[in-house]
Design an enzyme around this catalytic site. Structure first.
Site, short mmCIF file in Angstrom:
data_model
loop_
_atom_site.label_atom_id
_atom_site.label_comp_id
_atom_site.label_asym_id
_atom_site.label_seq_id
_atom_site.Cartn_x
_atom_site.Cartn_y
_atom_site.Cartn_z
CB SER A 583 -0.90 0.02 1.23
OG SER A 583 -1.57 1.27 1.36
CE1 TYR A 596 -4.46 -1.94 5.34
CE2 TYR A 596 -3.72 0.28 4.80
CZ TYR A 596 -4.14 -0.99 4.40
OH TYR A 596 -4.23 -1.27 3.06
#
Length: 706
Positions: A583, A596
């Site tokens: 990501s 995260y």
């Protein structure tokens, strides 16, 4: 018509009177219908094997006169799925007039090009080499099949005598001759010498049967094959136990699967020494009966008899010198034991080629075995793709049936090596191979994409399959996985995928998935670690449960799947690719993202560490960094969308536009964009790149790696 279907025990009577009545008057449609029924029963003919025809009167487009036209299965194709587009249409009189220019058996190959002068429908399929076999026989409907029961008799040492006695002279006999113009003439000569016969047996090859109507041909075909099968069944055991009786017993099924899964990647590596191959495994009862028998060592080296069989299975199989049930955990030791067997097989095949080749023979092809037999365990097949490997295994199973029947009534005989070579390296066969489409970029690759039943994972799987790979679809949700499998079957066919329920945090499920990949395809060599989830909370709201879940799925999951996959890849020793879907959050600091974002950063650095370690094994590890892939993505479930919207001071509905506007390209990122990035890394153009990061985020400047 009233038919007692129960009289058929060894073939399937599938004729539907209502459907046939609907097609009445259209002989070509009835030909296709009959062909599909015959092709649906593998006891009658294998995938791609056999051909059928019909002759009808039609208007000549040039003269307006009624002429006889033959519709016959064209080059390539399969009876079970045959459509009109797969038929060749030829003027019968012009085809037969080619006898006037035929220069003899040494020149029969040149007749194939001359078939074009007989074409009636210019849009029809190219005629196959079997065209004259149908054209020189006068019957309206003809079936040429390769039924196990008939070939068993045809391949028996005294097959001609058995045929004459079994059918009372109503089935003719033509000695082995490779398909072509000459064989067509020999069939006609046999019929002329035996008027009134209902069919012809081709020595070591197959069966011709016919009728005045589509149904008469169909029922005649079934009756002849049924009679052959009954004869074999009545004779099993009369000469002694089948295949000389059992020499050893099979392992229990679970143990067979375990051993096959452990060995398949090693075999795949050996078989991929020239071209990367896809595998197939079967422990069918018929296979086990043969490989466990006393006669295996005598019969296996003989090879197969029917051309359709050995064209797909090679001249003979490789029988492994391994004990069923032995410990295969020492991979280096197993490879050391197997290496001489593969070298010997390659040497045997090279000697076969060099001994039999002609001055104009095509170059030698891959000398590795296609069929590999593991006593007590089962049979492996390796070929350029899954369908070809599966079909090769089916053909060798048919060859086993043929050997079993021939041995029961007489003695099995295979084709002489020279005759086999003349078929395998036939210039017309070579031309057919040269016309086949070039392999796609990922042909021969086995891909496992975690979380591939939906969203980004499914998009990646679709892209990789469309580029030639086979995929192991997997997901924690069995219902979702079943839906994805149904979609892939419809889009790409049954040979494009297999499935496994897998939680990336569960080592037992991961290993089971690797075993499924090994049994279905021979191993795995392209991993995409895609499974994930997201939690967006402030530090104060974050719980240790949230933290552990994120790190278990994203970081440990990536580690465990990579660890298991690398073990398989090292068995194969043909390199591989690992692509980790990370990501932009691995590089960018943002609010409400401690768990995260830090887990993504750990995934990114773990990728670098793996790339550094695995380069010597030719295993590439690269990263794709997406951002804001909203479409069909599970990442937006569980409150993530709400959390990000709150963090950025927008509504959930405004998120897609918000993410797009903050990028340099002002683009919304789709799952297909991530799939394209994965293909960019694995499609061959970046085969010398590892440890790289590819951002697919529309351009987020703060996420630039450098």
């Amino acid at each position: 018509m009233s038919v007692d279907k129960t009289r058929f025990k060894h073939v399937s009577y599938l004729w539907d009177e209502a459907e046939a009545a609907r097609l009445a008057g259209d002989e070509v449609a009835l030909l296709i219908y009959r062909s599909n029924l015959l092709g649906a029963d593998l006891r009658l003919t294998n995938y791609g094997g056999g051909n059928t025809s019909c002759k009808v009167m039609a208007k000549d487009p040039l003269t307006g006169q009624q002429v006889e036209v033959m519709w016959v299965k064209g080059s390539g194709g399969d009876l079970g799925t045959l459509k009109k587009s797969g038929l060749a249409a030829l003027y019968v009189d012009r085809l037969r007039s080619l006898k006037n220019v035929y220069r003899g058996v040494e020149f029969e190959d040149e007749m194939v090009e001359l078939f074009n002068h007989s074409i009636y429908d210019l849009a029809s399929k190219a005629p196959s080499i079997d065209t004259p076999l149908h054209g020189f026989l006068p019957f309206a409907h003809i079936d040429h099949l390769h039924p196990d029961a008939a070939i068993a008799i045809a391949a028996a040492k005294d097959g001609k005598k058995i045929t004459e006695e079994l059918f009372g002279g109503t089935i003719g006999w033509v000695e082995w001759k490779k398909p072509g113009f000459e064989l067509g003439l020999q069939l006609k000569a046999c019929l002329d010498a035996n008027p009134g016969i209902r069919g012809i047996m081709l020595g070591s090859h197959g069966l011709f049967t016919w009728g005045d109507t589509a149904y008469e041909s169909y029922i005649n075909t079934l009756e002849v094959i049924e009679k052959c099968a009954e004869y074999l069944e009545q004779n099993y055991g009369k000469k002694g136990p089948v295949f000389g009786g059992a020499k050893l017993q099979s392992l229990p099924e679970a143990d067979r699967k375990k051993q096959a899964a452990a060995l398949a990647p090693i075999l795949r590596g050996f078989c991929s020494s020239k071209t990367q191959m896809i595998g197939h495994f079967t422990d069918d009862a018929r296979v086990l009966e043969f490989i466990n028998s006393n006669d295996l060592d005598r019969l296996a080296p003989l090879g197969t008899s029917c051309p359709d069989h050995f064209l797909r299975t090679k001249i003979s199989p490789l029988v492994l010198d391994l004990e069923a049930g032995e410990d295969l955990s020492d991979v280096a030791a197993v490879k050391e034991r197997l290496a001489p067997a593969f070298e010997a097989y390659r040497k045997m095949y090279e000697d076969y080629y060099n001994t039999c080749k002609h001055p104009n023979s095509p170059a030698i092809r891959d000398a590795n075995p296609v069929i590999i037999l593991f006593k007590g365990v089962g049979m492996f097949a390796f070929a350029k793709d899954k369908q070809t490997a599966r079909v090769a295994a089916e053909f060798y199973t048919n060859a086993i049936n043929v050997m079993k029947g021939a041995e029961a009534v007489s003695e099995y005989t295979s084709l002489p090596r020279q005759e086999a070579f003349n078929i395998e390296y036939w210039l017309l066969e070579e031309a057919k191979l040269q016309r086949m489409p070039k392999p796609k970029a990922l042909s021969g690759r086995v891909a496992l994409i975690t979380g591939s039943a939906g969203g980004i994972g499914k998009a990646i799987a679709k892209k990789l399959v469309s580029e030639g790979a086979v995929v192991v679809l997997n997901d924690m949700n069995a219902e979702r996985l079943d839906s994805a499998a149904e979609e892939f079957r419809g889009l790409f066919g049954k040979d494009s995928y297999t499935t496994a329920v897998m939680d990336v945090t569960n080592t037992e499920q991961i290993q089971a998935t690797m075993d499924i990949a090994a049994l279905a395809f021979g191993g795995v060599d392209l991993i995409v670690n895609n499974a994930g989830l997201s939690i967006s909370k402030t530090i104060g709201d974050h719980t240790t449960k949230d933290w552990d879940l994120l790190y278990d799925v994203l970081v440990k999951g990536q580690f465990l799947v990579t660890q298991a996959a690398v073990a398989v890849m090292k068995k194969q020793d043909i390199g591989g690719d690992i692509v980790n879907i990370v990501s932009k959050n691995a590089l960018v600091s943002g609010p409400n993202n401690a768990g995260y974002g830090s887990a993504k950063a750990a995934q990114l650095h773990l990728s670098r560490l793996n790339a550094a370690e695995l380069g010597g094994d030719k295993i590439r590890v690269n990263v794709v960094n997406p951002d804001a892939v909203i479409s069909d993505s599970n990442i937006w479930a569980g409150g993530w969308a709400e959390g990000r919207a709150k963090a950025y001071g927008v509504t959930v509905e405004e998120l897609p536009a918000y993410y797009a506007k903050r990028t340099l390209l002002n683009e919304i990122i789709l799952p297909e964009d991530i799939a394209n990035a994965c293909f960019a890394f694995t499609g061959g153009l970046l085969s010398k790149s590892t440890g790289n990061v590819l951002n697919v985020d529309g351009g987020v400047a703060v996420a630039f790696v450098r």
